[in-house]
Scaffold this active site. Structure first.
Site, mmCIF file in Angstrom:
data_model
loop_
_atom_site.group_PDB
_atom_site.id
_atom_site.type_symbol
_atom_site.label_atom_id
_atom_site.label_comp_id
_atom_site.label_asym_id
_atom_site.label_seq_id
_atom_site.Cartn_x
_atom_site.Cartn_y
_atom_site.Cartn_z
ATOM 1 N N ASN A 33 12.681 6.529 0.666
ATOM 2 C CA ASN A 33 13.188 6.988 -0.166
ATOM 3 C C ASN A 33 12.487 8.695 -0.594
ATOM 4 O OD1 ASN A 33 13.859 8.604 -3.146
ATOM 5 N ND2 ASN A 33 15.307 6.148 -3.652
ATOM 6 N N TRP A 34 11.609 8.338 -1.550
ATOM 7 C CA TRP A 34 10.272 9.600 -1.857
ATOM 8 C C TRP A 34 9.426 10.090 -0.392
ATOM 9 C CZ3 TRP A 34 5.366 8.838 -5.595
ATOM 10 C CH2 TRP A 34 5.092 8.127 -4.835
ATOM 11 N N ASP A 35 9.259 9.363 0.141
ATOM 12 C CA ASP A 35 9.167 10.457 1.237
ATOM 13 C C ASP A 35 10.093 11.225 1.442
ATOM 14 O OD1 ASP A 35 7.543 7.413 1.815
ATOM 15 O OD2 ASP A 35 6.237 8.756 2.679
ATOM 16 N N GLN A 100 13.060 3.368 -5.851
ATOM 17 C CA GLN A 100 11.830 4.119 -6.176
ATOM 18 C C GLN A 100 11.712 5.347 -6.235
ATOM 19 O OE1 GLN A 100 10.008 5.032 -1.556
ATOM 20 N NE2 GLN A 100 8.605 3.849 -1.617
ATOM 21 N N ASP A 162 1.672 0.592 -4.537
ATOM 22 C CA ASP A 162 1.472 -0.847 -3.958
ATOM 23 C C ASP A 162 0.009 -1.333 -4.720
ATOM 24 O OD1 ASP A 162 3.912 0.502 -2.820
ATOM 25 O OD2 ASP A 162 2.996 -0.638 -0.854
ATOM 26 N N TYR A 347 -5.935 2.162 0.095
ATOM 27 C CA TYR A 347 -4.512 2.025 -0.269
ATOM 28 C C TYR A 347 -4.257 2.648 -2.017
ATOM 29 C CZ TYR A 347 0.413 1.292 0.979
ATOM 30 O OH TYR A 347 1.694 2.145 1.546
ATOM 31 N N TRP A 348 -4.078 2.402 -2.798
ATOM 32 C CA TRP A 348 -4.509 3.291 -4.124
ATOM 33 C C TRP A 348 -5.287 2.390 -4.990
ATOM 34 C CZ3 TRP A 348 -0.572 6.986 -4.928
ATOM 35 C CH2 TRP A 348 -0.291 7.135 -4.042
ATOM 36 N N GLU A 391 -2.622 9.820 6.250
ATOM 37 C CA GLU A 391 -1.221 9.020 5.136
ATOM 38 C C GLU A 391 -2.506 8.907 3.763
ATOM 39 O OE1 GLU A 391 -0.438 4.931 5.822
ATOM 40 O OE2 GLU A 391 0.536 5.012 3.819
HETATM 41 C C1 DGY Z 1 4.895 -0.406 3.135
HETATM 42 O O1 DGY Z 1 5.536 -1.641 3.463
HETATM 43 O O2 DGY Z 1 3.408 -0.534 2.688
HETATM 44 C C2 DGY Z 1 5.238 0.078 1.637
HETATM 45 O O3 DGY Z 1 4.312 0.556 0.839
HETATM 46 C C3 DGY Z 1 6.300 -0.602 0.997
HETATM 47 O O4 DGY Z 1 7.168 0.444 0.776
#
Ligand code: DGY
Length: 418
Positions: A33-35, A100, A162, A347-348, A391
Protein backbone atom coordinates in the site's frame (compact mmCIF):
# COMPACT_ATOMS: atom_id res chain seq x y z
CA UNK A 1 23.30 13.64 -9.76
CA UNK A 2 21.83 12.78 -13.10
CA UNK A 3 23.65 9.50 -12.83
CA UNK A 4 21.91 8.69 -9.53
CA UNK A 5 18.55 9.70 -10.97
CA UNK A 6 19.14 7.37 -13.94
CA UNK A 7 20.07 4.51 -11.63
CA UNK A 8 16.99 5.15 -9.49
CA UNK A 9 14.80 5.14 -12.57
CA UNK A 10 16.26 1.78 -13.60
CA UNK A 11 15.29 0.35 -10.18
CA UNK A 12 11.71 1.53 -10.64
CA UNK A 13 11.58 0.07 -14.13
CA UNK A 14 12.97 -3.25 -12.96
CA UNK A 15 10.31 -3.56 -10.26
CA UNK A 16 7.47 -2.39 -12.51
CA UNK A 17 4.89 -5.12 -13.14
CA UNK A 18 2.83 -3.03 -15.57
CA UNK A 19 0.06 -1.62 -13.41
CA UNK A 20 1.82 -1.86 -10.05
CA UNK A 21 5.36 -2.13 -8.73
CA UNK A 22 6.78 -4.64 -6.27
CA UNK A 23 8.85 -3.15 -3.43
CA UNK A 24 11.69 -5.46 -4.42
CA UNK A 25 12.02 -8.71 -6.29
CA UNK A 26 11.98 -11.83 -4.03
CA UNK A 27 11.40 -10.45 -0.53
CA UNK A 28 8.20 -8.55 -1.40
CA UNK A 29 6.65 -9.97 -4.61
CA UNK A 30 3.23 -8.20 -4.47
CA UNK A 31 1.84 -4.67 -4.27
CA UNK A 32 2.21 -2.92 -0.91
CA UNK A 33 0.00 0.00 0.00
CA UNK A 34 2.26 2.84 1.13
CA UNK A 35 5.14 1.60 -0.99
CA UNK A 36 2.96 2.22 -4.04
CA UNK A 37 1.86 5.70 -3.01
CA UNK A 38 5.42 6.83 -2.34
CA UNK A 39 6.82 5.08 -5.40
CA UNK A 40 4.29 6.87 -7.59
CA UNK A 41 6.03 10.12 -6.64
CA UNK A 42 9.17 8.82 -8.32
CA UNK A 43 7.36 7.66 -11.46
CA UNK A 44 5.68 11.04 -11.79
CA UNK A 45 9.02 12.64 -12.67
CA UNK A 46 9.36 10.67 -15.89
CA UNK A 47 5.97 9.08 -16.62
CA UNK A 48 2.92 10.83 -15.17
CA UNK A 49 0.44 8.35 -16.58
CA UNK A 50 2.28 5.46 -14.95
CA UNK A 51 2.26 7.29 -11.61
CA UNK A 52 -1.53 7.65 -11.69
CA UNK A 53 -1.91 4.00 -12.67
CA UNK A 54 0.10 2.89 -9.63
CA UNK A 55 -2.33 4.61 -7.28
CA UNK A 56 -5.43 3.60 -9.25
CA UNK A 57 -4.41 -0.06 -9.03
CA UNK A 58 -4.03 0.24 -5.27
CA UNK A 59 -7.35 2.01 -4.79
CA UNK A 60 -9.17 -0.45 -7.07
CA UNK A 61 -8.70 -3.04 -4.32
CA UNK A 62 -10.30 -0.94 -1.60
CA UNK A 63 -12.81 -2.86 0.50
CA UNK A 64 -16.50 -1.98 0.50
CA UNK A 65 -16.21 -0.44 3.98
CA UNK A 66 -13.47 1.94 2.79
CA UNK A 67 -10.41 0.10 4.14
CA UNK A 68 -7.46 -0.11 1.76
CA UNK A 69 -5.46 -3.28 2.42
CA UNK A 70 -1.74 -3.32 2.99
CA UNK A 71 -0.91 -6.06 0.47
CA UNK A 72 -2.60 -6.93 -2.82
CA UNK A 73 -1.67 -10.42 -3.95
CA UNK A 74 -1.92 -9.89 -7.69
CA UNK A 75 -0.29 -13.19 -8.55
CA UNK A 76 0.80 -16.35 -6.77
CA UNK A 77 4.23 -16.42 -5.22
CA UNK A 78 5.32 -19.01 -2.68
CA UNK A 79 8.32 -16.92 -1.74
CA UNK A 80 6.34 -14.78 0.73
CA UNK A 81 4.78 -15.60 4.09
CA UNK A 82 2.00 -14.95 5.14
CA UNK A 83 0.34 -15.44 1.76
CA UNK A 84 -3.38 -15.26 0.82
CA UNK A 85 -4.24 -18.63 2.38
CA UNK A 86 -3.14 -17.35 5.79
CA UNK A 87 -5.12 -14.12 5.52
CA UNK A 88 -8.24 -15.81 4.17
CA UNK A 89 -9.97 -12.56 3.26
CA UNK A 90 -12.14 -14.19 0.56
CA UNK A 91 -11.73 -11.60 -2.17
CA UNK A 92 -11.59 -12.05 -5.96
CA UNK A 93 -8.06 -10.70 -6.01
CA UNK A 94 -6.77 -11.74 -2.58
CA UNK A 95 -5.58 -9.03 -0.19
CA UNK A 96 -4.37 -8.84 3.37
CA UNK A 97 -6.94 -7.74 5.95
CA UNK A 98 -5.11 -4.86 7.62
CA UNK A 99 -4.16 -1.42 6.34
CA UNK A 100 -1.04 0.77 6.16
CA UNK A 101 -0.12 4.46 6.58
CA UNK A 102 -2.53 6.55 4.53
CA UNK A 103 0.02 8.50 2.54
CA UNK A 104 -1.95 8.28 -0.71
CA UNK A 105 -3.83 11.56 -0.21
CA UNK A 106 -0.53 13.38 0.17
CA UNK A 107 0.98 11.66 -2.87
CA UNK A 108 -2.01 12.38 -5.09
CA UNK A 109 -1.98 16.04 -4.17
CA UNK A 110 1.75 16.34 -4.84
CA UNK A 111 1.53 14.56 -8.19
CA UNK A 112 -1.48 16.72 -9.07
CA UNK A 113 0.26 19.99 -8.16
CA UNK A 114 3.31 19.19 -10.25
CA UNK A 115 1.56 17.57 -13.21
CA UNK A 116 2.36 18.93 -16.63
CA UNK A 117 -0.61 17.13 -18.19
CA UNK A 118 -3.25 19.17 -16.37
CA UNK A 119 -6.28 17.60 -18.05
CA UNK A 120 -5.15 14.10 -17.19
CA UNK A 121 -4.33 15.12 -13.63
CA UNK A 122 -7.78 16.67 -13.11
CA UNK A 123 -9.55 13.64 -14.50
CA UNK A 124 -7.59 11.06 -12.58
CA UNK A 125 -7.42 12.96 -9.29
CA UNK A 126 -11.18 13.59 -9.46
CA UNK A 127 -11.85 9.87 -9.77
CA UNK A 128 -9.51 9.01 -6.90
CA UNK A 129 -10.72 11.68 -4.49
CA UNK A 130 -13.93 10.01 -3.19
CA UNK A 131 -12.12 6.70 -2.73
CA UNK A 132 -9.34 8.24 -0.69
CA UNK A 133 -11.87 10.19 1.33
CA UNK A 134 -13.82 6.98 2.01
CA UNK A 135 -10.63 5.43 3.35
CA UNK A 136 -10.14 8.39 5.71
CA UNK A 137 -13.77 8.13 6.85
CA UNK A 138 -13.22 4.46 7.51
CA UNK A 139 -10.22 5.26 9.70
CA UNK A 140 -12.07 7.74 11.87
CA UNK A 141 -15.12 5.46 12.12
CA UNK A 142 -13.55 2.05 12.75
CA UNK A 143 -10.20 2.94 14.27
CA UNK A 144 -11.35 5.76 16.51
CA UNK A 145 -14.71 4.50 17.73
CA UNK A 146 -14.66 6.83 20.76
CA UNK A 147 -14.07 9.89 18.56
CA UNK A 148 -10.80 11.00 20.15
CA UNK A 149 -9.41 12.45 16.91
CA UNK A 150 -6.62 9.85 16.72
CA UNK A 151 -6.79 6.41 15.11
CA UNK A 152 -5.29 3.18 16.42
CA UNK A 153 -3.36 0.54 14.57
CA UNK A 154 -4.21 -3.04 15.50
CA UNK A 155 -1.12 -4.75 14.12
CA UNK A 156 2.50 -3.53 13.97
CA UNK A 157 2.50 -4.21 10.22
CA UNK A 158 -0.08 -1.44 9.84
CA UNK A 159 2.43 1.15 11.05
CA UNK A 160 5.01 -0.13 8.60
CA UNK A 161 7.47 -0.05 11.53
CA UNK A 162 7.03 -3.76 12.19
CA UNK A 163 9.49 -4.46 14.99
CA UNK A 164 9.83 -1.00 16.54
CA UNK A 165 10.81 -0.87 20.22
CA UNK A 166 7.47 0.96 20.61
CA UNK A 167 5.55 -2.32 20.56
CA UNK A 168 7.75 -4.39 22.88
CA UNK A 169 5.68 -3.96 26.05
CA UNK A 170 2.32 -4.22 24.34
CA UNK A 171 3.50 -7.37 22.56
CA UNK A 172 3.86 -9.06 25.94
CA UNK A 173 0.07 -9.06 25.99
CA UNK A 174 -0.30 -10.67 22.58
CA UNK A 175 -0.43 -14.44 23.09
CA UNK A 176 1.15 -17.08 20.92
CA UNK A 177 -1.01 -20.04 21.97
CA UNK A 178 -2.32 -22.13 19.13
CA UNK A 179 -0.46 -20.29 16.40
CA UNK A 180 0.91 -23.55 15.03
CA UNK A 181 3.96 -24.19 12.95
CA UNK A 182 4.84 -21.93 10.06
CA UNK A 183 7.76 -21.29 7.83
CA UNK A 184 9.03 -17.75 7.51
CA UNK A 185 10.18 -16.83 4.02
CA UNK A 186 11.62 -13.35 4.64
CA UNK A 187 14.73 -14.77 6.27
CA UNK A 188 15.62 -16.72 3.15
CA UNK A 189 15.71 -13.49 1.10
CA UNK A 190 17.33 -11.18 3.66
CA UNK A 191 19.83 -11.53 6.49
CA UNK A 192 17.89 -12.81 9.55
CA UNK A 193 19.90 -10.37 11.71
CA UNK A 194 18.24 -7.53 9.79
CA UNK A 195 14.71 -8.84 10.30
CA UNK A 196 12.19 -9.19 13.16
CA UNK A 197 12.67 -12.15 15.51
CA UNK A 198 10.74 -15.45 15.49
CA UNK A 199 9.08 -14.45 18.77
CA UNK A 200 7.74 -11.32 17.11
CA UNK A 201 6.59 -13.30 14.06
CA UNK A 202 4.51 -15.64 16.24
CA UNK A 203 2.67 -12.65 17.61
CA UNK A 204 2.23 -11.07 14.18
CA UNK A 205 0.63 -14.31 13.04
CA UNK A 206 -1.47 -14.73 16.18
CA UNK A 207 -3.05 -11.33 15.48
CA UNK A 208 -3.75 -12.28 11.86
CA UNK A 209 -5.41 -15.53 12.96
CA UNK A 210 -7.43 -13.70 15.62
CA UNK A 211 -8.76 -11.11 13.16
CA UNK A 212 -9.49 -13.82 10.63
CA UNK A 213 -11.53 -15.69 13.23
CA UNK A 214 -13.67 -12.53 13.48
CA UNK A 215 -14.33 -12.63 9.74
CA UNK A 216 -12.25 -9.51 9.09
CA UNK A 217 -15.23 -7.49 10.25
CA UNK A 218 -13.78 -4.04 10.79
CA UNK A 219 -16.70 -3.04 12.98
CA UNK A 220 -15.45 -5.63 15.50
CA UNK A 221 -11.69 -5.72 15.21
CA UNK A 222 -10.76 -2.57 17.13
CA UNK A 223 -12.45 -3.53 20.38
CA UNK A 224 -11.44 -7.19 20.04
CA UNK A 225 -7.74 -6.50 19.56
CA UNK A 226 -5.27 -6.88 22.43
CA UNK A 227 -3.03 -4.51 20.47
CA UNK A 228 -4.47 -0.99 20.04
CA UNK A 229 -1.74 1.51 19.48
CA UNK A 230 -1.93 5.22 18.73
CA UNK A 231 1.18 5.98 16.70
CA UNK A 232 2.03 9.67 16.22
CA UNK A 233 3.72 9.07 12.87
CA UNK A 234 0.82 7.04 11.54
CA UNK A 235 -1.67 9.69 12.64
CA UNK A 236 0.45 12.50 11.23
CA UNK A 237 0.48 10.85 7.81
CA UNK A 238 -3.30 10.46 7.93
CA UNK A 239 -3.77 14.06 9.08
CA UNK A 240 -1.49 15.37 6.35
CA UNK A 241 -3.39 13.35 3.77
CA UNK A 242 -6.70 14.74 5.07
CA UNK A 243 -5.38 18.32 4.71
CA UNK A 244 -4.11 17.59 1.23
CA UNK A 245 -7.40 15.98 0.21
CA UNK A 246 -9.17 19.08 1.56
CA UNK A 247 -7.09 21.38 -0.64
CA UNK A 248 -7.52 19.13 -3.63
CA UNK A 249 -11.27 18.94 -3.04
CA UNK A 250 -11.47 22.75 -2.98
CA UNK A 251 -9.66 22.85 -6.26
CA UNK A 252 -11.86 20.21 -7.85
CA UNK A 253 -15.11 21.71 -6.54
CA UNK A 254 -16.04 19.09 -3.93
CA UNK A 255 -17.00 21.24 -0.92
CA UNK A 256 -18.36 18.42 1.25
CA UNK A 257 -15.20 16.37 0.98
CA UNK A 258 -13.16 19.50 1.65
CA UNK A 259 -15.10 20.40 4.75
CA UNK A 260 -15.05 16.96 6.33
CA UNK A 261 -11.37 16.41 5.52
CA UNK A 262 -10.45 19.73 7.07
CA UNK A 263 -12.42 18.83 10.20
CA UNK A 264 -10.61 15.47 10.50
CA UNK A 265 -7.25 17.23 10.21
CA UNK A 266 -8.07 19.98 12.71
CA UNK A 267 -9.33 17.52 15.30
CA UNK A 268 -6.34 15.27 14.73
CA UNK A 269 -3.79 18.04 15.16
CA UNK A 270 -5.42 19.19 18.38
CA UNK A 271 -5.42 15.60 19.70
CA UNK A 272 -1.75 15.05 18.78
CA UNK A 273 -0.90 17.25 21.73
CA UNK A 274 -1.79 14.32 24.02
CA UNK A 275 1.07 12.34 22.48
CA UNK A 276 3.72 14.86 23.44
CA UNK A 277 6.17 13.09 25.74
CA UNK A 278 7.81 15.64 28.03
CA UNK A 279 10.56 13.33 29.28
CA UNK A 280 11.66 12.39 25.74
CA UNK A 281 11.20 15.84 24.21
CA UNK A 282 9.30 14.35 21.29
CA UNK A 283 5.97 12.70 20.53
CA UNK A 284 5.54 9.05 21.46
CA UNK A 285 3.04 6.24 21.06
CA UNK A 286 0.01 5.89 23.28
CA UNK A 287 -1.15 2.42 24.23
CA UNK A 288 -4.93 2.61 24.08
CA UNK A 289 -5.31 -0.71 25.94
CA UNK A 290 -3.47 0.54 29.02
CA UNK A 291 -4.09 4.27 28.64
CA UNK A 292 -0.38 5.07 28.86
CA UNK A 293 2.18 6.94 26.79
CA UNK A 294 5.09 4.70 25.88
CA UNK A 295 8.58 5.93 26.78
CA UNK A 296 10.23 4.81 23.59
CA UNK A 297 12.37 7.24 21.60
CA UNK A 298 11.50 6.04 18.13
CA UNK A 299 11.18 7.78 14.81
CA UNK A 300 7.38 7.50 15.04
CA UNK A 301 7.47 10.49 17.34
CA UNK A 302 9.54 12.54 14.89
CA UNK A 303 7.45 11.65 11.87
CA UNK A 304 4.71 13.58 13.67
CA UNK A 305 6.29 16.63 12.04
CA UNK A 306 4.78 15.52 8.71
CA UNK A 307 1.53 17.22 9.73
CA UNK A 308 1.06 20.84 10.76
CA UNK A 309 2.04 20.56 14.43
CA UNK A 310 2.48 23.82 16.38
CA UNK A 311 5.74 25.61 15.53
CA UNK A 312 7.15 25.24 19.05
CA UNK A 313 6.75 21.48 18.68
CA UNK A 314 8.40 21.50 15.25
CA UNK A 315 11.29 23.42 16.73
CA UNK A 316 11.69 20.86 19.51
CA UNK A 317 11.59 18.03 16.96
CA UNK A 318 14.27 19.79 14.93
CA UNK A 319 16.46 20.00 18.03
CA UNK A 320 15.83 16.36 18.79
CA UNK A 321 16.81 15.32 15.25
CA UNK A 322 20.02 17.30 15.55
CA UNK A 323 20.88 15.49 18.78
CA UNK A 324 20.19 12.11 17.18
CA UNK A 325 22.16 13.07 14.08
CA UNK A 326 25.16 13.85 16.24
CA UNK A 327 24.99 10.34 17.74
CA UNK A 328 25.20 8.68 14.32
CA UNK A 329 26.81 9.37 10.96
CA UNK A 330 23.57 9.38 9.03
CA UNK A 331 20.27 10.77 10.17
CA UNK A 332 17.43 10.03 10.95
CA UNK A 333 17.92 6.76 12.89
CA UNK A 334 14.64 4.90 13.48
CA UNK A 335 15.53 4.58 17.14
CA UNK A 336 17.67 6.70 19.45
CA UNK A 337 21.28 5.42 19.06
CA UNK A 338 21.96 6.09 22.74
CA UNK A 339 19.02 3.93 23.94
CA UNK A 340 19.83 0.39 25.13
CA UNK A 341 17.41 -1.23 22.65
CA UNK A 342 19.06 0.43 19.64
CA UNK A 343 20.17 -2.05 16.97
CA UNK A 344 21.66 -0.38 13.90
CA UNK A 345 20.87 -3.13 11.42
CA UNK A 346 17.61 -4.62 12.67
CA UNK A 347 14.77 -3.22 10.57
CA UNK A 348 12.98 -0.53 12.64
CA UNK A 349 15.12 -0.69 15.79
CA UNK A 350 17.78 1.69 14.52
CA UNK A 351 18.29 1.79 10.74
CA UNK A 352 17.67 4.82 8.55
CA UNK A 353 14.83 4.61 6.02
CA UNK A 354 14.70 7.04 3.12
CA UNK A 355 10.93 7.28 2.98
CA UNK A 356 10.72 8.42 6.57
CA UNK A 357 13.60 10.81 5.97
CA UNK A 358 11.68 12.25 3.06
CA UNK A 359 8.49 12.79 5.05
CA UNK A 360 10.27 14.25 8.07
CA UNK A 361 12.36 16.58 5.93
CA UNK A 362 9.23 17.72 4.10
CA UNK A 363 7.60 18.53 7.44
CA UNK A 364 10.72 20.33 8.63
CA UNK A 365 10.68 22.40 5.45
CA UNK A 366 7.01 23.30 5.90
CA UNK A 367 7.84 24.37 9.47
CA UNK A 368 10.70 26.57 8.28
CA UNK A 369 13.40 24.35 9.83
CA UNK A 370 15.59 24.54 6.76
CA UNK A 371 18.94 23.45 8.13
CA UNK A 372 17.51 20.23 9.58
CA UNK A 373 15.58 19.67 6.37
CA UNK A 374 18.78 20.01 4.33
CA UNK A 375 20.81 17.84 6.64
CA UNK A 376 18.33 14.99 6.32
CA UNK A 377 18.28 15.29 2.54
CA UNK A 378 22.07 15.43 2.27
CA UNK A 379 22.51 12.41 4.54
CA UNK A 380 19.97 10.48 2.48
CA UNK A 381 21.91 11.04 -0.72
CA UNK A 382 25.24 10.27 0.94
CA UNK A 383 23.80 6.91 1.99
CA UNK A 384 22.86 6.09 -1.60
CA UNK A 385 26.27 7.13 -2.86
CA UNK A 386 27.98 4.89 -0.33
CA UNK A 387 25.64 1.92 -0.33
CA UNK A 388 23.21 1.90 -3.26
CA UNK A 389 19.43 1.53 -3.24
CA UNK A 390 18.88 -0.65 -0.19
CA UNK A 391 15.75 -1.13 1.90
CA UNK A 392 17.38 0.55 4.95
CA UNK A 393 20.82 1.43 6.30
CA UNK A 394 22.84 1.28 9.49
CA UNK A 395 22.99 4.93 10.68
CA UNK A 396 26.54 4.52 11.97
CA UNK A 397 28.22 2.49 9.22
CA UNK A 398 25.92 2.98 6.19
CA UNK A 399 25.75 -0.82 5.83
CA UNK A 400 22.96 -1.59 3.34
CA UNK A 401 20.32 -3.79 5.03
CA UNK A 402 17.24 -5.85 4.15
CA UNK A 403 16.35 -6.08 0.46
CA UNK A 404 18.32 -4.47 -2.39
CA UNK A 405 17.16 -2.56 -5.52
CA UNK A 406 14.37 -1.12 -3.46
CA UNK A 407 11.58 0.74 -5.24
CA UNK A 408 10.62 3.37 -2.71
CA UNK A 409 14.23 4.14 -1.82
CA UNK A 410 14.83 4.83 -5.52
CA UNK A 411 11.66 6.91 -5.75
CA UNK A 412 12.81 9.08 -2.86
CA UNK A 413 16.15 9.69 -4.53
CA UNK A 414 14.35 10.97 -7.63
CA UNK A 415 12.15 13.14 -5.42
CA UNK A 416 15.07 14.63 -3.51
CA UNK A 417 17.32 15.23 -6.51
CA UNK A 418 14.78 16.41 -9.10
C1 DGY B 1 6.82 -7.89 5.93
O1 DGY B 1 6.40 -8.93 5.45
O2 DGY B 1 7.92 -7.75 6.46
C2 DGY B 1 6.01 -6.69 5.83
O3 DGY B 1 6.56 -5.62 6.49
C3 DGY B 1 4.62 -6.94 6.29
O4 DGY B 1 3.87 -6.15 5.50
Amino acid sequence: RQDLIDQARAVLERNDRGSYTVPTHGLYPFQWNWDSALSALGFAHFDEARAWTEIETLMAHQWEDGMVPHIIFHQNDDGYFPGPDVWGTQRDVPTSGITQPAVTGFAVRRIFDRASDRAMAERRARALLPRIHAWHQWFYRDRDPAGTGLVAILHPWESGRDNSVDWDDAFERVPTDGVGEFQRRDTSHANPEHRPTDEQYKRYIWLVQHFRSLGWDNAKLHDASPFQMVDPGFNAILIRSCSDVADLADHLGEPEIAEQSRAFAAKGIAAMEKLWNVSLGQYSCYDRSTGKLIDSASIGGLLAAFCAIPSARAKAIAARITTLANAARFTVPSHDPTAPEFDGTRYWRGPVWLIVNYMISDGMGEAGQMSVRDRIRDDSIRLIEESGFAEYYDPKTAEPCGGGSFTWTAAMVIEILS
